[in-house]
Design a protein around this motif. Structure first.
Motif: not given
Length: 173
Positions: A138-143, A163-167, A117-128, A8-14
């Motif tokens: 609206n999930r944020y990941v920083m690494y 697959r749309l993100v804010l980088t 809003e409705n991403p496909l499964a297995n489309t996240g971010t792989v980290l070490t 829930d990173y943004f108050e207005n993700p849409k």
């Protein structure tokens, strides 16, 4: 690996998604800046075309970085934000965004905010050495951007269904 996940990173993700869908995207060959070998599509840096969004992102990013490092050890920072999308033709590419010591910076963080809003499964971010971060709207990941990471999988055919993100990137000196 240093990383952070915030739901829930943004108050207005849409509204943020709508900005992304209406933005101009470029390939690595046509981008007005340097996006390295990024294999998808990316907007110009947000500070170039939306100052209010840039200011919001900067404040939120600095708050997030403070959860991972003591900022008193750094005297300056540099940031980049842009919208990005990758379609079904983009393969999984393990990579590092930066190497330590680049341009005398000491620490590098990268990250994404998922905007499907409705991403496909297995489309996240792989980290070490940590569980894969799931693509949740609206999930944020920083690494740590000097560590190996990758897109889990991409999907879609255009900006509206890929697959749309804010980088983002932040460098600390």
């Amino acid at each position: 690996m240093d990383y952070l996940v915030v739901d829930d990173y943004f108050e207005n993700p849409k509204e943020v998604r709508k900005l992304a869908l209406n933005a101009t995207f470029y390939t690595k060959e046509t981008h007005p800046g340097n996006i390295g070998n990024f294999p998808g599509y990316r907007t110009d840096y947000i500070n170039e075309w939306n100052k209010s969004l840039y200011q919001l992102l900067l404040e939120k990013q600095l708050d997030s970085v403070k959860k991972l490092v003591d900022m008193s050890g750094y005297s300056e920072y540099w940031t980049k934000f842009s919208f990005s999308y990758t379609d079904k033709n983009v393969p999984k590419i393990e990579h590092r965004d930066f190497t330590e010591g680049f341009d005398n910076f000491k620490k590098f963080f990268g990250g994404v905010i998922y905007l499907n809003e409705n991403p496909l499964a297995n489309t996240g971010t792989v980290l070490t050495d940590v569980p894969t971060v799931k693509n949740v709207f609206n999930r944020y990941v920083m690494y740590d951007a000097t560590e190996i990471h990758s897109i889990e999988n991409s999907f879609g055919e255009n900006v509206t269904n890929s697959r749309l993100v804010l980088t983002h990137f932040i460098y600390l000196k």
